[in-house]
Design a protein around this motif. Structure first.
Motif, mmCIF file in Angstrom:
data_model
loop_
_atom_site.group_PDB
_atom_site.id
_atom_site.type_symbol
_atom_site.label_atom_id
_atom_site.label_comp_id
_atom_site.label_asym_id
_atom_site.label_seq_id
_atom_site.Cartn_x
_atom_site.Cartn_y
_atom_site.Cartn_z
ATOM 1 N N ARG A 3 62.442 33.211 0.196
ATOM 2 C CA ARG A 3 61.609 32.362 1.354
ATOM 3 C C ARG A 3 60.107 32.315 1.331
ATOM 4 O O ARG A 3 59.727 31.972 1.558
ATOM 5 C CB ARG A 3 61.454 34.250 2.110
ATOM 6 C CG ARG A 3 62.237 33.663 3.632
ATOM 7 C CD ARG A 3 61.774 35.093 4.366
ATOM 8 N NE ARG A 3 62.168 34.698 4.887
ATOM 9 C CZ ARG A 3 62.201 35.969 6.258
ATOM 10 N NH1 ARG A 3 61.721 37.243 6.049
ATOM 11 N NH2 ARG A 3 62.806 36.289 7.555
ATOM 12 N N VAL A 4 60.228 33.616 -0.378
ATOM 13 C CA VAL A 4 58.438 32.425 -0.079
ATOM 14 C C VAL A 4 57.994 31.449 -1.392
ATOM 15 O O VAL A 4 57.436 30.156 -0.554
ATOM 16 C CB VAL A 4 58.112 33.921 -1.421
ATOM 17 C CG1 VAL A 4 56.331 33.509 -2.218
ATOM 18 C CG2 VAL A 4 58.090 35.092 -1.182
ATOM 19 N N TYR A 7 58.610 28.918 1.184
ATOM 20 C CA TYR A 7 57.103 28.741 2.295
ATOM 21 C C TYR A 7 56.279 28.049 1.136
ATOM 22 O O TYR A 7 56.268 26.504 2.264
ATOM 23 C CB TYR A 7 56.606 30.146 2.597
ATOM 24 C CG TYR A 7 55.703 30.716 2.557
ATOM 25 C CD1 TYR A 7 54.761 29.958 4.277
ATOM 26 C CD2 TYR A 7 54.205 30.748 2.254
ATOM 27 C CE1 TYR A 7 53.872 29.964 4.941
ATOM 28 C CE2 TYR A 7 52.749 30.389 2.700
ATOM 29 C CZ TYR A 7 53.203 30.181 4.079
ATOM 30 O OH TYR A 7 51.508 30.479 4.520
ATOM 31 N N GLY A 10 56.793 24.018 1.649
ATOM 32 C CA GLY A 10 57.116 23.307 2.895
ATOM 33 C C GLY A 10 55.277 23.430 3.544
ATOM 34 O O GLY A 10 54.696 22.358 3.726
ATOM 35 N N VAL A 11 54.322 24.053 2.405
ATOM 36 C CA VAL A 11 53.021 24.428 1.985
ATOM 37 C C VAL A 11 52.384 23.181 1.543
ATOM 38 O O VAL A 11 52.025 22.308 2.095
ATOM 39 C CB VAL A 11 51.800 25.308 2.162
ATOM 40 C CG1 VAL A 11 50.945 25.236 1.496
ATOM 41 C CG2 VAL A 11 52.514 26.845 2.977
#
Ligand SMILES: [Zn+2]
Ligand SMILES: [Zn+2]
Length: 358
Positions: A3-4, A7, A10-11
């Motif tokens: 997940r990290v 994320y 995505g950033v």
């Protein structure tokens, strides 16, 4: 964990997208432009005034072939603050500008010979050094024929020169500096040297090399205090480089990658381009292979050998390996493939040879 990672990715995507969008906004473009231009303009120019060293800056390490990596033959020599060029190949003046090398101190060009790839950039050298603040006429040293090069270039650029003075004024373009003087000299035989300049700690001598069918092709030996550089100009393997280049700190030797050129000749023949194939075959007979140049440097006891006038261009990485084949067998160290932007500094009173990319 997964997940990290997602994320984080995505950033990054969002940030890249924001930058891409931002760069399309005129106000942001203006800021980027202003900062970029400022960074270039405020960066220091190269200092050529060192009174105590002999410095080379390679402004063109190619030959007559079009090569995006290499301008035509052009090497700047700064000796205790006096500045010369050895040859003025195509694109050399632009390369000096790109490298932020000031040209106002340029006093002369030393021509090895008068083949087009060595002279074609003279107009730009004359103009750029004049625009850069040169106050004295430019002198051309070289074999008989440099008179025509000097006078013809002066004439050809006459309208341009006049317009510079008319447009920007005599304080910027001082009229006497537009003059191109020539100082032709003849090296009588292969056994002779001619002293071109001998003033103070500087001595420049010329000697003959073999670049048929030209009658007059010269190498140059440049001595400043206790440091020495020797230039081959264009030549076949020639014992005069050993004789007159003896014990040089740096030998700048022309080369032709023979395996590479023969591959090109073969391809041209295979494609029916026999005229170009013939021209390249003829050319391959009047240059030196990297291995031969390495042997010459060894015989001359040169500390550093720099390959110059690198022909043909080497757009494929594998071509450089092929170019260097056999060199390490004869000379395991002290060999550099010259490149545009290479600077070599020889401080007087030491054995140091410092070199790297500008
Ligand atoms: Zn050449
Ligand atoms: Zn030539």
């Amino acid at each position: 964990m997964k997940r990290v990672l997602l994320y984080g990715v995505g950033v990054i995507i969002v940030l890249v997208a924001l930058v891409a969008i931002g760069l399309r906004v005129p106000a942001i473009q203006d800021v980027v432009l202003e900062r970029g231009v400022n960074a270039v303009v405020s960066s220091d120019q190269i200092d050529l005034s060192d009174p105590d060293s002999l410095t080379l800056i390679f402004c063109g390490t190619g030959g007559p072939f079009p090569d995006p990596e290499r301008a035509g033959p052009c090497t700047l020599v700064a000796a205790g603050g006096r500045v010369f060029l050895v040859d003025s190949g195509t694109g050399g003046a632009q390369r000096l500008q790109q490298l932020r090398v000031p040209m106002e101190r340029l006093e002369a060009v030393l021509y090895t010979h008068l083949h087009s790839d060595h002279i074609a950039g003279l107009g730009d050298v004359a103009l750029n050094s004049w625009a850069g603040g040169r106050k004295e006429p430019l002198t051309l040293y070289g074999p008989p024929g440099v008179e025509g090069l000097a006078n013809g270039t002066f004439d050809a650029f006459g309208i341009d020169s006049k317009s510079r003075i008319d447009h920007h004024g005599e304080e910027v373009f001082e009229p006497q500096a537009q003059v191109i003087k020539s100082a032709a000299f003849l090296v009588p035989s292969r056994d002779d040297t001619v002293t071109v300049i001998e003033e103070g700690d500087l001595k420049i001598t010329a000697f003959k090399v073999d670049h048929v069918p030209l009658e007059n092709a010269y190498g140059y030996r440049i001595e400043f205090k206790d440091r020495t550089v020797v230039f081959s100009g264009d030549t076949v393997r020639d014992q005069n480089m050993v004789r007159f280049g003896a014990d040089a700190d740096v030998m700048v030797h022309e080369v032709m990658g023979m395996a590479n050129i023969h591959a090109i000749i073969g391809a041209l023949r295979g494609n029916g381009q026999s005229t170009t194939a013939k021209i390249l075959t003829d050319a391959s007979e009047v240059h030196t292979s990297p291995v031969d140049a390495a042997e010459i440097a060894n015989e001359a006891n040169a500390s550093l050998l720099i390959y110059n006038h690198i022909v043909p261009p080497m757009p494929l990485g594998v071509m450089e390996d092929i170019f260097m084949r056999g060199v390490s067998d004869v000379r395991s160290e002290g060999v550099v493939i010259g490149f545009d932007g290479l600077r070599v500094r020889l401080p007087a009173g030491s054995d140091e040879i410092a070199y790297g990319r500008l």
